[in-house]
Write a protein that holds these residues in place. Structure first.
Motif, PDB file in Angstrom:
ATOM      1  N   ASP A 130     -71.621 -18.704  -7.085  1.00  0.00           N
ATOM      2  CA  ASP A 130     -72.511 -17.578  -6.833  1.00  0.00           C
ATOM      3  C   ASP A 130     -72.142 -16.921  -5.504  1.00  0.00           C
ATOM      4  O   ASP A 130     -72.060 -17.587  -4.472  1.00  0.00           O
ATOM      5  CB  ASP A 130     -73.960 -18.058  -6.811  1.00  0.00           C
ATOM      6  CG  ASP A 130     -74.959 -16.913  -6.831  1.00  0.00           C
ATOM      7  OD1 ASP A 130     -74.523 -15.750  -6.692  1.00  0.00           O
ATOM      8  OD2 ASP A 130     -76.161 -17.171  -6.972  1.00  0.00           O
ATOM      9  N   ARG A 131     -71.933 -15.616  -5.547  1.00  0.00           N
ATOM     10  CA  ARG A 131     -71.523 -14.905  -4.322  1.00  0.00           C
ATOM     11  C   ARG A 131     -72.617 -14.893  -3.266  1.00  0.00           C
ATOM     12  O   ARG A 131     -72.338 -14.695  -2.080  1.00  0.00           O
ATOM     13  CB  ARG A 131     -71.147 -13.472  -4.677  1.00  0.00           C
ATOM     14  CG  ARG A 131     -72.309 -12.653  -5.233  1.00  0.00           C
ATOM     15  CD  ARG A 131     -71.906 -11.234  -5.549  1.00  0.00           C
ATOM     16  NE  ARG A 131     -73.016 -10.473  -6.079  1.00  0.00           N
ATOM     17  CZ  ARG A 131     -72.949  -9.191  -6.433  1.00  0.00           C
ATOM     18  NH1 ARG A 131     -71.803  -8.559  -6.293  1.00  0.00           N
ATOM     19  NH2 ARG A 131     -73.998  -8.563  -6.903  1.00  0.00           N
ATOM     20  N   ASN A 132     -73.885 -15.103  -3.675  1.00  0.00           N
ATOM     21  CA  ASN A 132     -74.977 -15.136  -2.711  1.00  0.00           C
ATOM     22  C   ASN A 132     -75.075 -16.476  -1.996  1.00  0.00           C
ATOM     23  O   ASN A 132     -75.797 -16.597  -1.007  1.00  0.00           O
ATOM     24  CB  ASN A 132     -76.307 -14.834  -3.406  1.00  0.00           C
ATOM     25  CG  ASN A 132     -76.339 -13.426  -3.982  1.00  0.00           C
ATOM     26  OD1 ASN A 132     -75.848 -12.485  -3.368  1.00  0.00           O
ATOM     27  ND2 ASN A 132     -76.902 -13.278  -5.177  1.00  0.00           N
ATOM     28  N   ALA A 133     -74.375 -17.496  -2.504  1.00  0.00           N
ATOM     29  CA  ALA A 133     -74.385 -18.819  -1.876  1.00  0.00           C
ATOM     30  C   ALA A 133     -73.184 -18.919  -0.943  1.00  0.00           C
ATOM     31  O   ALA A 133     -72.061 -19.182  -1.365  1.00  0.00           O
ATOM     32  CB  ALA A 133     -74.353 -19.910  -2.934  1.00  0.00           C
ATOM     33  N   VAL A 134     -73.420 -18.686   0.331  1.00  0.00           N
ATOM     34  CA  VAL A 134     -72.340 -18.706   1.306  1.00  0.00           C
ATOM     35  C   VAL A 134     -71.862 -20.145   1.514  1.00  0.00           C
ATOM     36  O   VAL A 134     -72.660 -21.081   1.515  1.00  0.00           O
ATOM     37  CB  VAL A 134     -72.814 -18.091   2.634  1.00  0.00           C
ATOM     38  CG1 VAL A 134     -71.674 -18.026   3.641  1.00  0.00           C
ATOM     39  CG2 VAL A 134     -73.395 -16.703   2.398  1.00  0.00           C
ATOM     40  N   GLU A 135     -70.561 -20.311   1.663  1.00  0.00           N
ATOM     41  CA  GLU A 135     -69.920 -21.592   1.951  1.00  0.00           C
ATOM     42  C   GLU A 135     -69.990 -22.569   0.792  1.00  0.00           C
ATOM     43  O   GLU A 135     -69.813 -23.773   0.988  1.00  0.00           O
ATOM     44  CB  GLU A 135     -70.526 -22.246   3.199  1.00  0.00           C
ATOM     45  CG  GLU A 135     -70.242 -21.482   4.490  1.00  0.00           C
ATOM     46  CD  GLU A 135     -70.719 -22.235   5.706  1.00  0.00           C
ATOM     47  OE1 GLU A 135     -71.382 -23.267   5.529  1.00  0.00           O
ATOM     48  OE2 GLU A 135     -70.432 -21.805   6.818  1.00  0.00           O
ATOM     49  N   ALA A 136     -70.238 -22.118  -0.400  1.00  0.00           N
ATOM     50  CA  ALA A 136     -70.135 -23.001  -1.555  1.00  0.00           C
ATOM     51  C   ALA A 136     -68.677 -23.059  -2.012  1.00  0.00           C
ATOM     52  O   ALA A 136     -67.922 -22.108  -1.841  1.00  0.00           O
ATOM     53  CB  ALA A 136     -71.025 -22.512  -2.693  1.00  0.00           C
ATOM     54  N   GLY A 137     -68.278 -24.190  -2.583  1.00  0.00           N
ATOM     55  CA  GLY A 137     -66.908 -24.347  -3.044  1.00  0.00           C
ATOM     56  C   GLY A 137     -66.329 -25.665  -2.575  1.00  0.00           C
ATOM     57  O   GLY A 137     -67.030 -26.675  -2.451  1.00  0.00           O
ATOM     58  N   THR A 138     -65.037 -25.677  -2.307  1.00  0.00           N
ATOM     59  CA  THR A 138     -64.325 -26.878  -1.874  1.00  0.00           C
ATOM     60  C   THR A 138     -64.075 -26.794  -0.372  1.00  0.00           C
ATOM     61  O   THR A 138     -63.483 -25.825   0.105  1.00  0.00           O
ATOM     62  CB  THR A 138     -62.996 -27.028  -2.626  1.00  0.00           C
ATOM     63  OG1 THR A 138     -63.264 -27.140  -4.031  1.00  0.00           O
ATOM     64  CG2 THR A 138     -62.246 -28.259  -2.175  1.00  0.00           C
ATOM     65  N   ARG A 139     -64.501 -27.835   0.361  1.00  0.00           N
ATOM     66  CA  ARG A 139     -64.348 -27.861   1.811  1.00  0.00           C
ATOM     67  C   ARG A 139     -63.943 -29.261   2.261  1.00  0.00           C
ATOM     68  O   ARG A 139     -64.260 -30.259   1.605  1.00  0.00           O
ATOM     69  CB  ARG A 139     -65.652 -27.454   2.515  1.00  0.00           C
ATOM     70  CG  ARG A 139     -66.053 -25.996   2.316  1.00  0.00           C
ATOM     71  CD  ARG A 139     -67.347 -25.698   3.034  1.00  0.00           C
ATOM     72  NE  ARG A 139     -68.488 -26.382   2.429  1.00  0.00           N
ATOM     73  CZ  ARG A 139     -69.680 -26.496   3.017  1.00  0.00           C
ATOM     74  NH1 ARG A 139     -69.863 -25.998   4.234  1.00  0.00           N
ATOM     75  NH2 ARG A 139     -70.674 -27.112   2.412  1.00  0.00           N
ATOM     76  N   TYR A 140     -63.268 -29.298   3.398  1.00  0.00           N
ATOM     77  CA  TYR A 140     -62.821 -30.564   3.984  1.00  0.00           C
ATOM     78  C   TYR A 140     -63.139 -30.553   5.475  1.00  0.00           C
ATOM     79  O   TYR A 140     -63.199 -29.491   6.107  1.00  0.00           O
ATOM     80  CB  TYR A 140     -61.321 -30.774   3.775  1.00  0.00           C
ATOM     81  CG  TYR A 140     -60.900 -30.788   2.331  1.00  0.00           C
ATOM     82  CD1 TYR A 140     -60.897 -31.975   1.593  1.00  0.00           C
ATOM     83  CD2 TYR A 140     -60.503 -29.612   1.687  1.00  0.00           C
ATOM     84  CE1 TYR A 140     -60.516 -31.990   0.263  1.00  0.00           C
ATOM     85  CE2 TYR A 140     -60.127 -29.621   0.358  1.00  0.00           C
ATOM     86  CZ  TYR A 140     -60.131 -30.814  -0.346  1.00  0.00           C
ATOM     87  OH  TYR A 140     -59.758 -30.815  -1.664  1.00  0.00           O
ATOM     88  N   ALA A 141     -63.313 -31.754   6.029  1.00  0.00           N
ATOM     89  CA  ALA A 141     -63.626 -31.862   7.458  1.00  0.00           C
ATOM     90  C   ALA A 141     -63.324 -33.272   7.938  1.00  0.00           C
ATOM     91  O   ALA A 141     -63.230 -34.231   7.159  1.00  0.00           O
ATOM     92  CB  ALA A 141     -65.079 -31.499   7.734  1.00  0.00           C
ATOM     93  N   LEU A 142     -63.176 -33.384   9.263  1.00  0.00           N
ATOM     94  CA  LEU A 142     -63.008 -34.668   9.943  1.00  0.00           C
ATOM     95  C   LEU A 142     -64.298 -35.017  10.677  1.00  0.00           C
ATOM     96  O   LEU A 142     -64.938 -34.146  11.293  1.00  0.00           O
ATOM     97  CB  LEU A 142     -61.848 -34.610  10.932  1.00  0.00           C
ATOM     98  CG  LEU A 142     -60.427 -34.621  10.349  1.00  0.00           C
ATOM     99  CD1 LEU A 142     -59.420 -34.255  11.433  1.00  0.00           C
ATOM    100  CD2 LEU A 142     -60.101 -35.983   9.742  1.00  0.00           C
ATOM    101  N   TYR A 143     -64.660 -36.291  10.626  1.00  0.00           N
ATOM    102  CA  TYR A 143     -65.848 -36.793  11.307  1.00  0.00           C
ATOM    103  C   TYR A 143     -65.439 -38.027  12.109  1.00  0.00           C
ATOM    104  O   TYR A 143     -64.614 -38.831  11.666  1.00  0.00           O
ATOM    105  CB  TYR A 143     -66.949 -37.164  10.319  1.00  0.00           C
ATOM    106  CG  TYR A 143     -67.336 -36.038   9.388  1.00  0.00           C
ATOM    107  CD1 TYR A 143     -68.369 -35.169   9.697  1.00  0.00           C
ATOM    108  CD2 TYR A 143     -66.663 -35.841   8.179  1.00  0.00           C
ATOM    109  CE1 TYR A 143     -68.731 -34.142   8.832  1.00  0.00           C
ATOM    110  CE2 TYR A 143     -67.014 -34.822   7.322  1.00  0.00           C
ATOM    111  CZ  TYR A 143     -68.038 -33.964   7.650  1.00  0.00           C
ATOM    112  OH  TYR A 143     -68.395 -32.954   6.800  1.00  0.00           O
TER     113      TYR A 143
END
Length: 519
Positions: A128-141
């Motif tokens: 959904d274009r109204n849902a910002v930052e949805a999709g596939t993401r990666y990060a270090l913790y």
């Protein structure tokens, strides 16, 4: 707090080369910076020495996919979670003794190297274009556990409260996003001279299906079955290319003389379609295929570290799935510009299976195999031009992930016109589709300008050349079995004897005390 940690990767993006491979891995390296300082208090003339005992230091690479669509709702999935313990054995004693009054904290850098699975999908936003930052993401913790042995907070108030406080403290580093980009390996040998693509052409023996027009009478099937079609398109198309070469080879050797005279191929139409598939659930076979963590490590059993804000609304019931029985959603669209009809007319009268080609026909034919060849460059819209619930209809790379997949097909239809023995003109369309692979290639290395290069003897030194541009991927240098790739098409340079006078260079490293120590 006198102790803080921060994650500093060597690069904010990780470049994956080649096709997704479950048996390969890529290195994500960097260091965790630990800073130790002495806090200042109003009634203290001099800061006290801060000592901390670091019991553990872990760094975690985690990937997640979140699907948000208007018809199937919200679906989270943890793609991977890889943790490395950086403190092995005994705890590490840290102290800023001698630098208590310095404005800069004492720092230690602990290097990490995490193997990232080679099958992971790229970082991308979808749904959904109204849902910002949805999709596939990666990060270090990163998480560190400390015991403060002595710090600068020794005051009357802190001494009174110390028996009631916990001496063990857990510190978390700020989240460090990492972008995963996949590049296709460009073949070293150039493609055919007749092709505009950097990738070689792939041959498809086509099984064309009949597609009868509603208002027209069909051509006898025994005539159409004798038409042989071979299609060629590149094995891959880069996102930078605005046209795709297409070669069609037609042959009708099994047609008799009468059928050759009556049958004509007048035109053909082409369309390039992109299909995006969104899934809210992951079946057991897909879990085993993609090797994602088990269900015990998936939401809601184990929530995502950085979940989208909309997940709270679904958990408390303010938002519901409008179609509970629906688990997939798709959108398909053409990659053509709206002004492009995709229709190509064949020159001449269309009797391409006659022994002699019509005069002035611009197409070519192989005399040995009697193939009639059609060549065309199919234009693709360089920029998205339409908008729907999932955002702009832009080109994406072809990929397959647990919750989101993108596929591309080239649809082709040949229009055949046939004159019946009684003089009636009938027409039919032969339809077939070719699978396509849309990829992204690494940008070419840019040589620094002349003012950034220094000539020392016969050696050319670059003042600031990032090592990531000069080091190729492992898969470009070695095969999967570890053998080195050798390009025999490049001749070896001629032997030149070494110069008689040998030269030597010496370098002086300037060391400045920046209050950094190493473990």
């Amino acid at each position: 707090m006198p102790v803080s940690i921060d994650i500093i990767p060597f690069s904010g993006s990780l470049e994956l080369y080649g096709e997704p491979d479950f048996s390969s891995a890529f290195s994500l390296a960097g260091h965790v910076s630990i800073s130790l300082s002495s806090p200042s208090f109003m009634f203290q003339r001099r800061r006290s020495t801060t000592r901390a005992l670091m019991q553990s230091l872990t760094v975690t690479f985690e990937g997640q996919s979140e699907m948000i669509t208007p018809d199937i709702g919200y679906a989270p999935l943890r793609l991977c979670s890889i943790t490395r313990e950086l403190v092995n054995g005994e705890p590490v004693d840290l102290s800023n003794e001698g630098h208590e009054d310095s404005n800069k904290p004492c720092s230690w850098n602990v290097i990490f190297d995490i193997p990232v699975p080679g099958w992971l999908p790229t970082t991308s936003a979808y749904g959904d274009r109204n849902a910002v930052e949805a999709g596939t993401r990666y990060a270090l913790y990163a998480t560190a556990t400390f015991i403060y042995l002595e710090d600068g907070s020794s005051s009357i108030f802190s001494s009174f409260c110390s028996p009631f406080g916990c001496r063990t403290h857990t510190i978390h580093a700020p989240r460090c996003p990492v972008t995963l980009v996949r590049f296709a390996e460009v073949p070293s040998a150039p493609s055919s001279s007749s092709s505009t693509s950097v990738f070689p052409m792939a041959l498809f023996i086509v099984d064309a299906q009949l597609g009868k027009d509603d208002t027209e009478t069909a051509i006898p099937p025994e005539v159409l079955k004798k038409i042989q079609v071979v299609a060629s398109i590149p094995t891959a198309v880069t996102l930078d290319e605005t046209s795709v070469p297409l070669i069609l080879r037609l042959q009708g050797n099994e047609l008799d003389a009468s059928q050759r005279e009556r049958l004509r191929i007048t035109d053909f139409t082409v369309d390039v379609e992109q299909t995006e598939t969104y899934r809210s659930t992951t079946s057991l076979d897909r879990v085993a295929r993609f090797m994602v963590p088990p269900r015990t490590q998936q939401p809601p059993s184990l929530p995502l570290r950085n979940a989208h804000s909309v997940h709270t609304l679904y958990e408390i019931g303010l938002l519901m799935n409008p179609y509970p029985s629906k688990s997939t959603s798709t959108r398909s669209f053409s990659l053509f510009d709206p002004s492009n009809s995709g229709k190509y007319a064949i020159s001449g009268d269309g009797r391409i299976f006659m022994n002699d080609s019509p005069e002035g026909d611009a197409t070519t034919r192989s005399s040995s195999e009697n193939w009639y060849v059609l060549e065309a460059n199919i234009p693709v819209a360089p920029e998205p031009h339409q908008l729907d619930w999932a955002g702009l209809r832009g080109r994406r790379i072809s990929e397959n992930s647990p919750l989101f997949s993108v596929s591309h097909m080239m649809h082709i239809a040949l229009r055949c016109v046939y004159e019946q023995p009684d003089g009636e003109i009938v027409s039919e369309r032969l339809h077939f589709s070719l699978p396509m692979q849309h990829v992204q290639v690494a940008p070419p290395s840019i040589m620094p300008p002349a003012e950034d290069r220094t000539i020392v003897g016969e050696i050319e030194l670059h003042k600031s050349a990032p090592y990531s541009q000069s080091l190729p991927a492992y898969s470009q240098l070695f095969y999967s079995n570890g053998e080195r790739k050798i390009d025999y098409s490049t001749p070896l340079p001629l032997y030149e004897p070494p110069p008689s006078a040998s030269s030597s260079s010496s370098f002086t490293l300037d060391h400045s005390d920046d209050n950094r120590k190493s473990i």
